[in-house]
Design an enzyme around this catalytic site. Sequence first.
Site, mmCIF file in Angstrom:
data_model
loop_
_atom_site.group_PDB
_atom_site.id
_atom_site.type_symbol
_atom_site.label_atom_id
_atom_site.label_comp_id
_atom_site.label_asym_id
_atom_site.label_seq_id
_atom_site.Cartn_x
_atom_site.Cartn_y
_atom_site.Cartn_z
ATOM 1 N N ASN A 82 19.457 -54.394 71.539
ATOM 2 C CA ASN A 82 19.018 -54.605 72.916
ATOM 3 C C ASN A 82 18.651 -56.078 73.056
ATOM 4 O O ASN A 82 17.585 -56.504 72.621
ATOM 5 C CB ASN A 82 17.800 -53.705 73.189
ATOM 6 C CG ASN A 82 17.214 -53.920 74.567
ATOM 7 O OD1 ASN A 82 17.797 -54.603 75.409
ATOM 8 N ND2 ASN A 82 16.048 -53.335 74.810
ATOM 9 N N LYS A 141 17.934 -57.690 75.621
ATOM 10 C CA LYS A 141 16.968 -57.929 76.706
ATOM 11 C C LYS A 141 17.425 -59.129 77.556
ATOM 12 O O LYS A 141 18.627 -59.343 77.690
ATOM 13 C CB LYS A 141 15.555 -58.104 76.134
ATOM 14 C CG LYS A 141 15.158 -56.909 75.249
ATOM 15 C CD LYS A 141 13.699 -56.873 74.889
ATOM 16 C CE LYS A 141 13.422 -55.663 73.994
ATOM 17 N NZ LYS A 141 12.027 -55.547 73.609
ATOM 18 N N HIS A 144 13.613 -47.707 79.141
ATOM 19 C CA HIS A 144 12.917 -48.580 78.184
ATOM 20 C C HIS A 144 11.500 -48.827 78.711
ATOM 21 O O HIS A 144 11.296 -48.941 79.924
ATOM 22 C CB HIS A 144 13.681 -49.896 78.022
ATOM 23 C CG HIS A 144 13.185 -50.711 76.874
ATOM 24 N ND1 HIS A 144 12.025 -51.457 76.936
ATOM 25 C CD2 HIS A 144 13.662 -50.869 75.607
ATOM 26 C CE1 HIS A 144 11.827 -52.044 75.765
ATOM 27 N NE2 HIS A 144 12.806 -51.711 74.940
ATOM 28 N N GLU A 186 9.763 -51.339 78.916
ATOM 29 C CA GLU A 186 9.632 -52.534 79.766
ATOM 30 C C GLU A 186 10.061 -52.217 81.200
ATOM 31 O O GLU A 186 9.504 -52.751 82.158
ATOM 32 C CB GLU A 186 10.454 -53.691 79.172
ATOM 33 C CG GLU A 186 9.772 -54.232 77.916
ATOM 34 C CD GLU A 186 10.712 -54.850 76.899
ATOM 35 O OE1 GLU A 186 11.882 -55.109 77.223
ATOM 36 O OE2 GLU A 186 10.256 -55.077 75.764
ATOM 37 N N GLU A 237 10.450 -45.156 70.996
ATOM 38 C CA GLU A 237 9.938 -46.522 70.895
ATOM 39 C C GLU A 237 8.450 -46.530 71.239
ATOM 40 O O GLU A 237 8.096 -46.585 72.425
ATOM 41 C CB GLU A 237 10.675 -47.434 71.882
ATOM 42 C CG GLU A 237 12.155 -47.521 71.647
ATOM 43 C CD GLU A 237 12.707 -48.869 72.113
ATOM 44 O OE1 GLU A 237 13.441 -49.480 71.341
ATOM 45 O OE2 GLU A 237 12.373 -49.311 73.220
ATOM 46 N N GLY A 264 7.949 -55.558 70.543
ATOM 47 C CA GLY A 264 7.718 -56.990 70.727
ATOM 48 C C GLY A 264 6.376 -57.453 70.191
ATOM 49 O O GLY A 264 5.932 -58.554 70.487
ATOM 50 N N SER A 323 10.161 -53.235 66.869
ATOM 51 C CA SER A 323 10.011 -54.200 65.769
ATOM 52 C C SER A 323 10.673 -53.753 64.469
ATOM 53 O O SER A 323 10.178 -54.060 63.380
ATOM 54 C CB SER A 323 8.533 -54.536 65.552
ATOM 55 O OG SER A 323 7.993 -55.089 66.736
ATOM 56 N N GLY A 377 14.211 -57.872 69.066
ATOM 57 C CA GLY A 377 14.268 -59.259 68.591
ATOM 58 C C GLY A 377 15.276 -59.502 67.472
ATOM 59 O O GLY A 377 16.013 -60.499 67.496
HETATM 60 C C1 3PY Z 1 12.067 -53.710 70.338
HETATM 61 O O1 3PY Z 1 12.351 -53.424 69.183
HETATM 62 O O2 3PY Z 1 11.238 -54.576 70.607
HETATM 63 C C2 3PY Z 1 12.705 -53.007 71.446
HETATM 64 O O3 3PY Z 1 12.164 -52.971 72.528
HETATM 65 C C3 3PY Z 1 14.031 -52.392 71.271
HETATM 66 O O4 3PY Z 1 14.517 -51.875 72.459
#
Ligand code: 3PY
Length: 253
Positions: free
Chosen positions: A9, A11, A98, A100, A170, A176, A216, A238
Site C-alpha cells: 500500500n 498510500k 483502511h 486512514e 490492521e 505508521g 508496520s 512504509g
Molecule cells: C501500514 O503498515 O502502515 C499500513 O497501513 C498498511 O496498509
Amino acid sequence: MRKKIVAGNWKMNKTFDEAQALVSEVVNMVQDEVNNQAEVVLCPPFPFLSSVGKALGGNSKIHLGAQNCHQKESGAYTGEVSAAMLKSVGVEYVILGHSERRQYFNEDNQLLEAKVKAALQAGLIPIFCIGESLEQREQDLTFEVIETQLKEGLFHVTNEEFARVVIAYEPIWAIGTGKTATSQQAQEVHAFIREQIARHYDAAAAANTTILYGGSANPGNARELFSQPDIDGGLIGGASLKSRDFTDIVKSF
Ligand code: 3PY
C-alpha cells in the site's frame, strides 16, 4: 487452499518517475528472487495505476490494486473514482476501509458495505481492512470491534461473493507507528476473524479466506508473522516503498 498474498500500500507517496522506478525494481527483484507461491499486489496512487500496470506487463506473480473506490457506478461525484473505472485500467484488487480512510474521510461500516458491493459488482477483489484502536484494545474491546466491522461492513455479501474477498487485520495502533502487533496478538485476532467467518458463512469459507496482517510489518518481523497458522501474508505500508524491503517481505514465507 487459500492464497498467500503480500500487498504493498503505497498510500499518498511517490511522483510519477519515482513510482516507475519502484515498480521496475520490484518486478526485477520478484522475478529473480521469489520462488514461493505468494501473490504480490502493488497499490499505487490513482494517477499511476495505468503506468504501473503497464510496467507489470502481464507478470503472472504481480497484480495491480487501488487504494479506494467510490460506491456509485458513475455520475456527478467530482474527484471520485468508480470501481468500473479501476477495472477498465487493469486493476484487480481494491483496498477498502483502511483505518486512514475511516479516520480522515469518515468512512463508516455502512458506506463500506456499499463500497464492497460496488467493487464486487465491477469484478474487483476487495481487501477489506478492519482493526481496533489502542484505546479499544486497552478496554478489551478488540473482538467486539472486529465483529461489528465484519458484520456491518462485509458480511452482507453472498457466499459466492465472499469467496472473492480478502481481509486485512490492521490494528490502528500499529499503523505508521513502528509498533507491530506480536505474532501471538495478531494470530489471536486472525483466528477470531476466521471463527466469525465460519459462524456467518461456513467452515469451508473460513478455511479458504486469505487474511492479511497489516501494521508496520517489515523484513525483520514478516517471517515470524507469516508463520502463524491464520496469517496468510501482509498488507505492507512504509516497507512497500523500498524495493529491497518489500521483496524481502515477499520472500518471508
Ligand atoms: C501500514 O503498515 O502502515 C499500513 O497501513 C498498511 O496498509
